[in-house]
Design an enzyme around this catalytic site. Structure first.
Site, PDB file in Angstrom:
ATOM      1  N   HIS A 142       0.774  -1.247   0.000  1.00 13.78           N
ATOM      2  CA  HIS A 142       0.000   0.000   0.000  1.00 13.78           C
ATOM      3  C   HIS A 142       0.801   1.291   0.000  1.00 13.78           C
ATOM      4  CE1 HIS A 142      -3.417  -2.544   0.841  1.00 13.78           C
ATOM      5  NE2 HIS A 142      -3.018  -2.799   2.076  1.00 13.78           N
ATOM      6  N   ASP A 174       3.617  -8.263   0.759  1.00 11.12           N
ATOM      7  CA  ASP A 174       4.148  -9.137   1.804  1.00 11.12           C
ATOM      8  C   ASP A 174       3.231 -10.316   2.114  1.00 11.12           C
ATOM      9  OD1 ASP A 174       2.249  -7.453   2.954  1.00 11.12           O
ATOM     10  OD2 ASP A 174       3.575  -6.704   4.530  1.00 11.12           O
TER      11      ASP A 174
END
Length: 470
Positions: free
Chosen positions: A72, A229
């Protein structure tokens, strides 16, 4: 032996693993710390990566590398590729108001879910772009390209030749608020809604596609597409449909592999893509292991002491409930909320009860995330507990009673970096499927009698939390 490297550029640190491309066997590893804070100069990530590489003995014998990174974050670049301002990280909540504005402007949460599979929250890149547009219009006007943390690091490894050479992958692109898992393409209208103008966006490479060649060091290594991730961790763990990973780190993440995309207008589940071509519906809380940190600090004990105290109290802590919104919250979307203790009585105001309430409160928030996945039709058959918080004996033993399922705790590992390394081997091989490395270590399985009263008493008070004062 052919070697590949996987990088985990997380919120707190950079880790690198170097593995045998054929078997996945670990050869060596390295790490370096990142500065604290919710905004950071991207150069710190590059410096940390170089330190981690040196700690791992260099990359001169490595044939491929991929980068997994925190999702993000907003990396705004000008036309020359220079960073416009410090990157805003996923856990920077200043864009909460911008998220509300964007939601309204497109027609509400359901419209967003139909467009991108998710509804905007403060963590998403698009909301940070809108915040910059509203609060730093000169910086917004200078922004010619937008990258994510892992995109930017991959670009640096490739020599940062120009903003038109940026590359990302579908898993990380799906967390921007301007890429659709339904069309597998960018929604440039949503980018313009956020930033106010169009911009260069990274090319979205396929899961096994080569994203370029690294110019780092003396050996020209193949670059994999990289991944967000959580998607990298799922690849590292070898998750299959029906498997759920609950990661207790800085954030708390409940993610699952799905063969179809989801669209949740409630905002509880983000409809992300994964690193293999499938999908990764995900619920994320802002408050996870730091809830345990805070409880240990309040009680003046270390984590082993906190665990011992929590296991000394009964399930439900005799009615003491901690709603753990210590940093606001993302799921549910309450960026201005504060944490709260409910049900205090003379009998339950002991260190053991408070420790138990902290562990149970954190787990209840994650259990709500798992139920939200189920509500979207995502199968939940096996639960894997990972992350730093999973090393707590109290968390391991209390989790099955709160979740209502046995939990498997794999041998601790760098799952994000492992997944990135596996992707690097995939890109190097050009095979149709990711290499079949051995599963990530043996898993300890924990069982406990279900304790539905714990979640019931949590549900009764979780909406009573107050907002922090303006």
């Amino acid at each position: 032996m052919t070697l590949v490297a996987g990088v985990d550029s997380s919120t707190q640190s950079c880790k690198i693993v170097i593995r045998d491309a054929e078997t996945g066997a670990l050869v060596r590893s390295g790490r370096a710390s990142h500065p604290d804070g919710t905004e950071i100069a991207p150069s710190h990530w590059w410096d940390a990566l170089q330190t981690a590489v040196a700690d791992a003995g260099g990359l001169d014998d490595v044939d491929a590398i991929s980068v997994g990174g925190q999702q993000h974050g907003m990396v705004a670049l000008d036309a020359d590729g220079k960073v416009v301002r410090d990157a805003l990280l996923w856990n920077d909540t200043r864009s909460a108001g911008a998220a509300l504005d964007l939601t309204t402007e497109l027609g509400g949460p359901d419209a967003w879910a139909a467009a991108i599979g998710s509804t905007p929250v403060a963590s998403f890149t698009g909301t940070k772009l809108r915040w910059m547009r509203d609060n730093e219009p000169e910086n917004a006007a200078r922004t010619a390209a937008v990258a994510l943390p892992h995109d930017w690091l991959t670009w640096q490894l490739a020599g940062a030749a120009g903003i038109d050479t940026l590359v990302t992958d579908r898993s990380d692109a799906s967390g921007t608020a301007y890429w659709s898992p339904f069309t597998e393409d960018y929604r440039r209208d949503l980018l313009e809604l956020a930033l106010g103008h169009d911009a260069v966006l990274p090319r979205v490479a396929g899961p096994s596609e080569q994203a370029g060649v690294s110019t780092f060091g003396s050996r020209r290594a193949v670059l994999g597409a990289g991944a967000g991730d959580n998607a990298a961790a799922a690849l590292g763990l070898g998750l299959q449909p029906g498997d759920v990973a609950i990661s207790i780190g800085t954030s708390g993440v409940v993610s699952a592999i799905s063969t179809t995309p989801v669209a949740d207008g409630s905002g509880l589940v983000a409809g992300f893509a994964d690193a293999t071509g499938a999908y990764l519906p995900l619920a994320c809380t802002l408050n996870a292991s730091r809830v345990l940190d805070a409880a240990a600090r309040m009680l003046g004990v270390d984590h082993a002491g906190l665990s011992e105290l929590a296991l000394a109290a009964p399930a439900g802590a005799d009615g003491l409930v901690l709603v753990p919104y210590l940093e606001g919250e993302r799921t549910p979307n309450k960026p201005d909320a504060t944490g709260a203790l409910h049900g205090m009585r003379l009998a339950n105001t002991t260190p053991a009860h408070l420790a138990r309430a902290a562990v149970e409160g954190m787990l209840c928030a994650l259990a709500d995330g798992m139920e939200a996945l189920r509500a979207q039709g995502v199968p939940v058959r096996r639960v894997f507990l990972i992350g730093g918080g999973a090393q707590s004996e109290a968390v391991r033993r209390i989790a099955p009673s709160v979740l209502g399922l046995d939990v498997s705790v794999p041998t601790p590992g760098e799952y994000v970096a492992d997944g990135a390394a596996r992707q690097a081997a995939w890109a190097l091989s050009g095979a149709a499927e990711a290499p079949a490395w051995a599963a990530a270590g043996e898993a300890d399985v924990y069982s406990a009698d279900p304790a539905p009263q714990v979640r019931a008493q949590y549900a009764a008070v979780r909406e009573l939390t107050a907002d922090r004062p303006a």
